[in-house]
Scaffold this motif. Structure first.
Motif, PDB file in Angstrom:
ATOM      1  N   ALA A 134       0.918  -1.394   0.002  1.00 16.66           N
ATOM      2  CA  ALA A 134      -0.062   0.183   0.049  1.00 16.66           C
ATOM      3  C   ALA A 134       0.823   1.145  -0.196  1.00 16.66           C
ATOM      4  O   ALA A 134       0.430   2.276  -0.561  1.00 16.66           O
ATOM      5  N   ALA A 135       2.129   1.250   0.345  1.00 16.29           N
ATOM      6  CA  ALA A 135       2.735   2.436   0.602  1.00 16.29           C
ATOM      7  C   ALA A 135       3.612   2.788  -0.847  1.00 16.29           C
ATOM      8  O   ALA A 135       4.331   3.694  -1.075  1.00 16.29           O
ATOM      9  N   LEU A 136       3.436   1.746  -1.689  1.00 13.71           N
ATOM     10  CA  LEU A 136       4.168   2.038  -2.958  1.00 13.71           C
ATOM     11  C   LEU A 136       3.447   3.151  -3.633  1.00 13.71           C
ATOM     12  O   LEU A 136       2.243   3.314  -3.381  1.00 13.71           O
ATOM     13  N   GLN A 142      -0.269  -0.235  -8.731  1.00 18.78           N
ATOM     14  CA  GLN A 142      -1.332  -0.917  -9.747  1.00 18.78           C
ATOM     15  C   GLN A 142      -0.676  -1.858 -10.839  1.00 18.78           C
ATOM     16  O   GLN A 142      -1.123  -2.830 -10.918  1.00 18.78           O
ATOM     17  N   VAL A 143       0.761  -1.446 -11.316  1.00 20.00           N
ATOM     18  CA  VAL A 143       1.288  -2.405 -12.265  1.00 20.00           C
ATOM     19  C   VAL A 143       1.656  -3.375 -11.751  1.00 20.00           C
ATOM     20  O   VAL A 143       1.602  -4.663 -12.031  1.00 20.00           O
ATOM     21  N   PHE A 144       2.177  -3.644 -10.354  1.00 20.83           N
ATOM     22  CA  PHE A 144       2.676  -4.588  -9.695  1.00 20.83           C
ATOM     23  C   PHE A 144       1.659  -5.542  -9.212  1.00 20.83           C
ATOM     24  O   PHE A 144       1.778  -6.812  -9.504  1.00 20.83           O
ATOM     25  N   GLU A 145       0.624  -5.179  -9.037  1.00 19.30           N
ATOM     26  CA  GLU A 145      -0.563  -5.983  -8.629  1.00 19.30           C
ATOM     27  C   GLU A 145      -1.104  -6.686  -9.707  1.00 19.30           C
ATOM     28  O   GLU A 145      -1.651  -7.675  -9.818  1.00 19.30           O
ATOM     29  N   LEU A 146      -1.208  -5.632 -10.990  1.00 17.47           N
ATOM     30  CA  LEU A 146      -1.460  -6.507 -12.267  1.00 17.47           C
ATOM     31  C   LEU A 146      -0.767  -7.617 -12.699  1.00 17.47           C
ATOM     32  O   LEU A 146      -1.172  -8.647 -13.233  1.00 17.47           O
ATOM     33  N   SER A 147       0.566  -7.318 -12.444  1.00 17.39           N
ATOM     34  CA  SER A 147       1.462  -8.395 -12.721  1.00 17.39           C
ATOM     35  C   SER A 147       1.542  -9.756 -11.696  1.00 17.39           C
ATOM     36  O   SER A 147       1.465 -10.762 -12.163  1.00 17.39           O
ATOM     37  N   LYS A 155       2.654  -6.659 -21.717  1.00 18.52           N
ATOM     38  CA  LYS A 155       2.261  -6.191 -22.752  1.00 18.52           C
ATOM     39  C   LYS A 155       0.704  -5.994 -22.274  1.00 18.52           C
ATOM     40  O   LYS A 155       0.165  -4.761 -22.742  1.00 18.52           O
ATOM     41  N   GLU A 156       0.111  -6.928 -21.748  1.00 19.53           N
ATOM     42  CA  GLU A 156      -1.497  -6.851 -21.342  1.00 19.53           C
ATOM     43  C   GLU A 156      -1.418  -5.411 -20.400  1.00 19.53           C
ATOM     44  O   GLU A 156      -2.494  -4.496 -20.496  1.00 19.53           O
ATOM     45  N   ILE A 157      -0.787  -5.356 -19.546  1.00 17.41           N
ATOM     46  CA  ILE A 157      -0.579  -4.276 -18.491  1.00 17.41           C
ATOM     47  C   ILE A 157      -0.371  -2.864 -19.143  1.00 17.41           C
ATOM     48  O   ILE A 157      -1.268  -1.935 -19.011  1.00 17.41           O
ATOM     49  N   LYS A 170       9.971  -1.255 -15.709  1.00 17.00           N
ATOM     50  CA  LYS A 170      10.738  -0.295 -14.902  1.00 17.00           C
ATOM     51  C   LYS A 170      10.001  -0.351 -13.723  1.00 17.00           C
ATOM     52  O   LYS A 170      10.461  -0.330 -12.552  1.00 17.00           O
ATOM     53  N   GLN A 171       8.560  -0.251 -13.620  1.00 17.94           N
ATOM     54  CA  GLN A 171       7.923  -0.046 -12.479  1.00 17.94           C
ATOM     55  C   GLN A 171       7.716  -1.103 -11.705  1.00 17.94           C
ATOM     56  O   GLN A 171       7.908  -1.320 -10.333  1.00 17.94           O
ATOM     57  N   ILE A 172       7.754  -2.323 -12.363  1.00 23.67           N
ATOM     58  CA  ILE A 172       7.974  -3.736 -11.568  1.00 23.67           C
ATOM     59  C   ILE A 172       9.193  -3.835 -10.923  1.00 23.67           C
ATOM     60  O   ILE A 172       9.182  -4.442  -9.869  1.00 23.67           O
ATOM     61  N   HIS A 173      10.034  -3.448 -11.829  1.00 21.08           N
ATOM     62  CA  HIS A 173      11.560  -3.806 -11.211  1.00 21.08           C
ATOM     63  C   HIS A 173      11.670  -2.870 -10.098  1.00 21.08           C
ATOM     64  O   HIS A 173      12.245  -3.174  -9.063  1.00 21.08           O
ATOM     65  N   ARG A 174      11.301  -1.566 -10.039  1.00 17.23           N
ATOM     66  CA  ARG A 174      11.484  -0.786  -8.922  1.00 17.23           C
ATOM     67  C   ARG A 174      10.683  -1.278  -7.728  1.00 17.23           C
ATOM     68  O   ARG A 174      11.167  -1.107  -6.502  1.00 17.23           O
TER      69      ARG A 174
END
Length: 192
Positions: A134-136, A142-147, A155-157, A170-174
């Motif tokens: 939640a602190a992200l 949003q990107v992380f949870e979709l992944s 691609k879908e995200i 990059k968002q998932i990596h971070r």
């Protein structure tokens, strides 16, 4: 790249090294442009994971920039190869230690011997994980949870959010980097 009127792209690696030591940003940029692909290729051959290889490139060149005092007596490619190999070997050793620790913890968890205190710790840990998620930043979360929660591809995200796949990556990596650092500290606080 130019520094002090010089076109640094015309200089050899050996001529750039003293400029790196002097903290000339353009020398760093030139060196990165020349050799980041090489480090990425070496890392990919060893770790076979694009995100990890990309992280290694960033870490290695960041360390070169931060050190400022390169002690390179040979050509730079053998130096970069050696640094990359050593970084990967160190990472493998750390990961083996973590895997052994987590394996022993898993054996304990699988044994089904739970006390009230352990159940409380598990609930606390789950709560802390959710708090860290939640602190992200909103977009990153949003990107992380979709992944991770919905198992969607980059691609879908990207299509759903109207951003590039590179932005998603990059968002998932971070997010992973942030969560790893925060949750590792939390994990060891709870279980050590």
């Amino acid at each position: 790249m130019r520094a002090s009127g010089k076109d640094l792209s015309l200089l050899s690696d050996q001529e750039l090294i003293p400029l790196l030591r002097d903290g000339i940003a353009d020398a760093y940029t030139t060196m990165y442009g020349r050799h980041a692909g090489f480090v990425f290729t070496v890392a990919m051959k060893m770790v076979k994971d694009e995100d990890e290889a990309y992280d290694l490139v960033q870490d290695i060149f960041t360390k070169i920039w931060e050190q400022g005092s390169l002690d390179i007596q040979t050509e730079i490619k053998p130096y970069l190869y050696r640094v990359t190999r050593n970084r990967i070997l160190n990472q493998i050793n750390r990961n083996k230690f973590k895997e052994q620790y987590f394996d022993s913890l898993q054996v304990f968890l699988d044994s089904g011997v739970w006390t009230t205190e352990e159940k409380i710790l598990e609930n606390e840990m789950e709560l802390r994980i959710e708090q860290e998620l939640a602190a992200l930043p909103n977009k990153m979360r949003q990107v992380f949870e979709l992944s991770r929660k919905e198992n969607r591809s980059y691609k879908e995200i990207a299509e759903e959010l109207g951003v590039s796949e590179e932005t998603v990556r990059k968002q998932i990596h971070r997010a992973l980097k942030i969560l790893r650092s925060r949750l590792t500290a939390i994990f060891f606080t709870f279980f050590i």
